[in-house]
Design a protein around this motif. Structure first.
Motif, PDB file in Angstrom:
ATOM      1  N   PRO A 189       0.479  10.892   5.376  1.00  0.00           N
ATOM      2  CA  PRO A 189      -0.259  12.071   5.865  1.00  0.00           C
ATOM      3  C   PRO A 189      -0.444  13.149   4.802  1.00  0.00           C
ATOM      4  CG  PRO A 189       1.424  11.382   7.441  1.00  0.00           C
ATOM      5  CD  PRO A 189       1.667  10.603   6.198  1.00  0.00           C
ATOM      6  N   GLU A 190       0.498  13.252   3.866  1.00  0.00           N
ATOM      7  CA  GLU A 190       0.414  14.289   2.843  1.00  0.00           C
ATOM      8  C   GLU A 190      -0.350  13.834   1.613  1.00  0.00           C
ATOM      9  OE1 GLU A 190       4.335  15.572   1.995  1.00  0.00           O
ATOM     10  OE2 GLU A 190       4.703  16.378   4.014  1.00  0.00           O
ATOM     11  N   GLY A 191      -0.921  12.646   1.660  1.00  0.00           N
ATOM     12  CA  GLY A 191      -1.727  12.177   0.545  1.00  0.00           C
ATOM     13  C   GLY A 191      -0.973  11.381  -0.500  1.00  0.00           C
ATOM     14  N   GLY A 192       0.340  11.228  -0.344  1.00  0.00           N
ATOM     15  CA  GLY A 192       1.130  10.464  -1.297  1.00  0.00           C
ATOM     16  C   GLY A 192       1.372   9.047  -0.824  1.00  0.00           C
ATOM     17  N   ARG A 193       1.798   8.207  -1.740  1.00  0.00           N
ATOM     18  CA  ARG A 193       2.072   6.821  -1.419  1.00  0.00           C
ATOM     19  C   ARG A 193       3.322   6.713  -0.558  1.00  0.00           C
ATOM     20  NH1 ARG A 193       4.073   5.152  -5.869  1.00  0.00           N
ATOM     21  NH2 ARG A 193       2.114   5.285  -7.008  1.00  0.00           N
ATOM     22  N   THR A 194       3.247   5.947   0.543  1.00  0.00           N
ATOM     23  CA  THR A 194       4.415   5.753   1.391  1.00  0.00           C
ATOM     24  C   THR A 194       5.360   4.738   0.740  1.00  0.00           C
ATOM     25  OG1 THR A 194       3.289   4.027   2.642  1.00  0.00           O
ATOM     26  CG2 THR A 194       3.148   6.269   3.501  1.00  0.00           C
ATOM     27  N   ALA A 195       6.637   4.891   0.995  1.00  0.00           N
ATOM     28  CA  ALA A 195       7.643   3.979   0.438  1.00  0.00           C
ATOM     29  C   ALA A 195       7.788   2.770   1.360  1.00  0.00           C
ATOM     30  CB  ALA A 195       8.974   4.697   0.282  1.00  0.00           C
ATOM     31  N   VAL A 196       7.515   1.587   0.825  1.00  0.00           N
ATOM     32  CA  VAL A 196       7.645   0.349   1.590  1.00  0.00           C
ATOM     33  C   VAL A 196       8.843  -0.423   1.041  1.00  0.00           C
ATOM     34  CG1 VAL A 196       6.515  -1.779   2.307  1.00  0.00           C
ATOM     35  CG2 VAL A 196       5.149   0.285   1.923  1.00  0.00           C
ATOM     36  N   PRO A 197       9.826  -0.743   1.879  1.00  0.00           N
ATOM     37  CA  PRO A 197      11.011  -1.472   1.390  1.00  0.00           C
ATOM     38  C   PRO A 197      10.634  -2.762   0.677  1.00  0.00           C
ATOM     39  CG  PRO A 197      11.357  -0.708   3.645  1.00  0.00           C
ATOM     40  CD  PRO A 197       9.910  -0.462   3.322  1.00  0.00           C
ATOM     41  N   ARG A 198      11.367  -3.069  -0.399  1.00  0.00           N
ATOM     42  CA  ARG A 198      11.082  -4.259  -1.204  1.00  0.00           C
ATOM     43  C   ARG A 198      11.969  -5.448  -0.838  1.00  0.00           C
ATOM     44  NH1 ARG A 198       9.584  -0.163  -4.412  1.00  0.00           N
ATOM     45  NH2 ARG A 198       7.889  -0.503  -5.928  1.00  0.00           N
ATOM     46  N   ALA A 199      12.697  -5.371   0.246  1.00  0.00           N
ATOM     47  CA  ALA A 199      13.643  -6.436   0.590  1.00  0.00           C
ATOM     48  C   ALA A 199      12.939  -7.783   0.710  1.00  0.00           C
ATOM     49  CB  ALA A 199      14.371  -6.101   1.887  1.00  0.00           C
ATOM     50  N   LEU A 200      11.797  -7.825   1.388  1.00  0.00           N
ATOM     51  CA  LEU A 200      11.085  -9.082   1.568  1.00  0.00           C
ATOM     52  C   LEU A 200      10.617  -9.630   0.228  1.00  0.00           C
ATOM     53  CD1 LEU A 200       9.830 -11.251   3.348  1.00  0.00           C
ATOM     54  CD2 LEU A 200       7.852  -9.745   3.694  1.00  0.00           C
ATOM     55  N   LEU A 201      10.056  -8.766  -0.609  1.00  0.00           N
ATOM     56  CA  LEU A 201       9.620  -9.181  -1.946  1.00  0.00           C
ATOM     57  C   LEU A 201      10.779  -9.740  -2.747  1.00  0.00           C
ATOM     58  CD1 LEU A 201       7.734  -9.251  -4.439  1.00  0.00           C
ATOM     59  CD2 LEU A 201       8.264  -6.820  -4.771  1.00  0.00           C
ATOM     60  N   ASN A 202      11.914  -9.060  -2.735  1.00  0.00           N
ATOM     61  CA  ASN A 202      13.068  -9.490  -3.524  1.00  0.00           C
ATOM     62  C   ASN A 202      13.661 -10.801  -3.007  1.00  0.00           C
ATOM     63  OD1 ASN A 202      12.817  -7.206  -5.135  1.00  0.00           O
ATOM     64  ND2 ASN A 202      14.226  -6.001  -3.894  1.00  0.00           N
ATOM     65  N   PHE A 203      13.769 -10.939  -1.685  1.00  0.00           N
ATOM     66  CA  PHE A 203      14.323 -12.170  -1.115  1.00  0.00           C
ATOM     67  C   PHE A 203      13.412 -13.365  -1.397  1.00  0.00           C
ATOM     68  CE2 PHE A 203      16.861  -9.526   2.051  1.00  0.00           C
ATOM     69  CZ  PHE A 203      18.059  -9.809   1.429  1.00  0.00           C
ATOM     70  N   TRP A 204      12.093 -13.140  -1.258  1.00  0.00           N
ATOM     71  CA  TRP A 204      11.157 -14.229  -1.540  1.00  0.00           C
ATOM     72  C   TRP A 204      11.282 -14.688  -2.984  1.00  0.00           C
ATOM     73  CZ3 TRP A 204       6.734 -13.082  -4.799  1.00  0.00           C
ATOM     74  CH2 TRP A 204       5.996 -14.224  -5.116  1.00  0.00           C
ATOM     75  N   TRP A 205      11.332 -13.747  -3.915  1.00  0.00           N
ATOM     76  CA  TRP A 205      11.405 -14.135  -5.326  1.00  0.00           C
ATOM     77  C   TRP A 205      12.748 -14.797  -5.651  1.00  0.00           C
ATOM     78  CZ3 TRP A 205       7.915 -15.253  -8.608  1.00  0.00           C
ATOM     79  CH2 TRP A 205       8.258 -15.440  -9.944  1.00  0.00           C
ATOM     80  N   ALA A 206      13.826 -14.301  -5.073  1.00  0.00           N
ATOM     81  CA  ALA A 206      15.140 -14.914  -5.311  1.00  0.00           C
ATOM     82  C   ALA A 206      15.158 -16.356  -4.824  1.00  0.00           C
ATOM     83  CB  ALA A 206      16.226 -14.097  -4.613  1.00  0.00           C
ATOM     84  N   LEU A 207      14.564 -16.610  -3.652  1.00  0.00           N
ATOM     85  CA  LEU A 207      14.524 -17.980  -3.130  1.00  0.00           C
ATOM     86  C   LEU A 207      13.619 -18.862  -3.973  1.00  0.00           C
ATOM     87  CD1 LEU A 207      15.858 -19.387  -0.653  1.00  0.00           C
ATOM     88  CD2 LEU A 207      16.151 -16.912  -0.768  1.00  0.00           C
ATOM     89  N   TRP A 208      12.529 -18.301  -4.492  1.00  0.00           N
ATOM     90  CA  TRP A 208      11.637 -19.080  -5.352  1.00  0.00           C
ATOM     91  C   TRP A 208      12.363 -19.526  -6.623  1.00  0.00           C
ATOM     92  CZ3 TRP A 208       7.740 -22.069  -6.139  1.00  0.00           C
ATOM     93  CH2 TRP A 208       7.170 -22.198  -7.405  1.00  0.00           C
ATOM     94  N   ILE A 209      13.108 -18.615  -7.237  1.00  0.00           N
ATOM     95  CA  ILE A 209      13.877 -18.966  -8.434  1.00  0.00           C
ATOM     96  C   ILE A 209      14.943 -20.005  -8.081  1.00  0.00           C
ATOM     97  CG2 ILE A 209      15.438 -18.097 -10.213  1.00  0.00           C
ATOM     98  CD1 ILE A 209      12.515 -17.292 -10.564  1.00  0.00           C
ATOM     99  N   ALA A 210      15.555 -19.847  -6.916  1.00  0.00           N
ATOM    100  CA  ALA A 210      16.576 -20.812  -6.484  1.00  0.00           C
ATOM    101  C   ALA A 210      15.981 -22.209  -6.319  1.00  0.00           C
ATOM    102  CB  ALA A 210      17.217 -20.353  -5.177  1.00  0.00           C
ATOM    103  N   THR A 211      14.752 -22.294  -5.806  1.00  0.00           N
ATOM    104  CA  THR A 211      14.122 -23.613  -5.647  1.00  0.00           C
ATOM    105  C   THR A 211      13.816 -24.244  -7.005  1.00  0.00           C
ATOM    106  OG1 THR A 211      11.901 -22.635  -5.474  1.00  0.00           O
ATOM    107  CG2 THR A 211      13.114 -23.022  -3.427  1.00  0.00           C
ATOM    108  N   LEU A 212      13.416 -23.423  -7.969  1.00  0.00           N
ATOM    109  CA  LEU A 212      13.160 -23.954  -9.314  1.00  0.00           C
ATOM    110  C   LEU A 212      14.434 -24.532  -9.920  1.00  0.00           C
ATOM    111  CD1 LEU A 212      10.818 -21.226 -10.895  1.00  0.00           C
ATOM    112  CD2 LEU A 212      10.172 -23.404  -9.838  1.00  0.00           C
ATOM    113  N   LEU A 213      15.528 -23.806  -9.767  1.00  0.00           N
ATOM    114  CA  LEU A 213      16.803 -24.281 -10.314  1.00  0.00           C
ATOM    115  C   LEU A 213      17.280 -25.529  -9.584  1.00  0.00           C
ATOM    116  CD1 LEU A 213      18.646 -20.855 -10.797  1.00  0.00           C
ATOM    117  CD2 LEU A 213      17.452 -22.227 -12.523  1.00  0.00           C
ATOM    118  N   SER A 214      17.129 -25.553  -8.269  1.00  0.00           N
ATOM    119  CA  SER A 214      17.577 -26.721  -7.507  1.00  0.00           C
ATOM    120  C   SER A 214      16.749 -27.955  -7.857  1.00  0.00           C
ATOM    121  CB  SER A 214      17.495 -26.438  -6.006  1.00  0.00           C
ATOM    122  OG  SER A 214      16.144 -26.253  -5.593  1.00  0.00           O
ATOM    123  N   ASP A 215      15.452 -27.773  -8.132  1.00  0.00           N
ATOM    124  CA  ASP A 215      14.620 -28.902  -8.532  1.00  0.00           C
ATOM    125  C   ASP A 215      15.099 -29.486  -9.858  1.00  0.00           C
ATOM    126  OD1 ASP A 215      13.048 -28.710  -6.291  1.00  0.00           O
ATOM    127  OD2 ASP A 215      11.455 -27.558  -7.251  1.00  0.00           O
TER     128      ASP A 215
END
Length: 273
Positions: free
Chosen positions: A179-205
């Motif tokens: 509402p004040e014209g600034g960027r809202t803060a969106v939690p990065r938990a989903l982004l971080n978990f997705w990337w961590a699992l992607w790296i884990a799959t590469l290592l497991s492969d």
């Protein structure tokens, strides 16, 4: 001298800020400046462009990856049982069942690989489009150029980190304006978990490929197939998180495009232009 704020780029202003942090970055190329807009704020022939269609295609293909992984797990566990029987030296002659079970598992593995390849291509297309959109929404927070949204996946070693940096910039730049014209803060938990699992799959492969290459005895084959099933299960979890990530980021860009296409972060007062 490095920028006193981001500590990444070279400072260009008297107060020690880079072009990104000071708001003095050169204007967008002509082909990325929003001109006429259609329904929902999406550009007509220009940027930003809707990622919705690609996101649905990626979501459907990720679902296909999950389905092929499930079938491969069942097939792999069946083949593992055959190898364990052979290792136990049962008199029923389980060795005669190995070729057919192994052929079925190899066929399903090929289907897995094909589904993963097609999904990867569509995902990168969607990823690149969202990166180009983020350049229009808020170029000040983009740490990597649009080309890295594609090339970053193929550079050895760097592909463990570069795509995440691109995704982080997209995620931040696509955040809706408050509402004040600034960027809202969106939690990065989903982004971080997705990337961590992607790296884990590469290592497991890597681990499963090494185990399969060194497996000679029936017991070793059974152990390797157990690792493959575990890797497939991990890939399923990563695919689910990828679906959530794609849907969440697409929703953010849809909401952002419906708002005025102005940078979410105002220029720093006192910055030289």
């Amino acid at each position: 001298m490095l920028c006193t704020r981001c500590r990444i780029r070279t400072a260009v202003t008297d107060d020690g800020l880079c072009t990104f942090c000071s708001g003095t970055r050169p204007p967008l190329p002509e082909d990325m400046k929003p001109r006429a807009t259609g329904p929902g704020g999406w550009g007509v022939g220009d940027w930003p462009r809707s990622p919705v269609g690609l996101s649905w295609a990626v979501t459907a293909l990720l679902g296909t990856v999950i389905a092929t992984d499930l079938v491969a797990i069942v097939s792999g566990l069946h083949l593992r049982g055959v190898w364990k029987d052979l290792a136990a030296d049962f008199t029923a002659g389980p060795g005669s069942r190995v070729p057919s079970a192994d052929h079925l598992h190899d066929t399903l593995t090929d289907v897995q690989s094909t589904a993963f390849l097609v999904t990867g291509i569509l995902f990168i297309l969607w990823f690149h489009r969202t990166r180009r959109n983020a350049e229009v929404f808020d170029p000040s927070v983009q740490k990597m150029g649009p080309g890295w949204a594609v090339g970053g996946w193929f550079v050895p070693v760097a592909n463990l980190w570069f795509p995440y940096r691109v995704a982080d910039g997209i995620w931040t730049g696509s955040a809706p304006i408050g509402p004040e014209g600034g960027r809202t803060a969106v939690p990065r938990a989903l982004l971080n978990f997705w990337w961590a699992l992607w790296i884990a799959t590469l290592l497991s492969d890597q681990l499963t490929a090494r185990a399969q290459d060194t497996s000679m005895e029936p017991e070793q084959q059974a152990h390797a197939l157990a690792l493959v099933a575990a890797a497939d299960a991990l890939e399923i979890v990563a695919a689910v998180l990828a679906i959530l990530f794609v849907r969440a980021l697409t929703r953010m860009q849809v909401q952002r495009a419906a708002q005025s296409l102005v940078p979410a972060t105002p220029p720093v007062p006192g910055a030289h232009r």
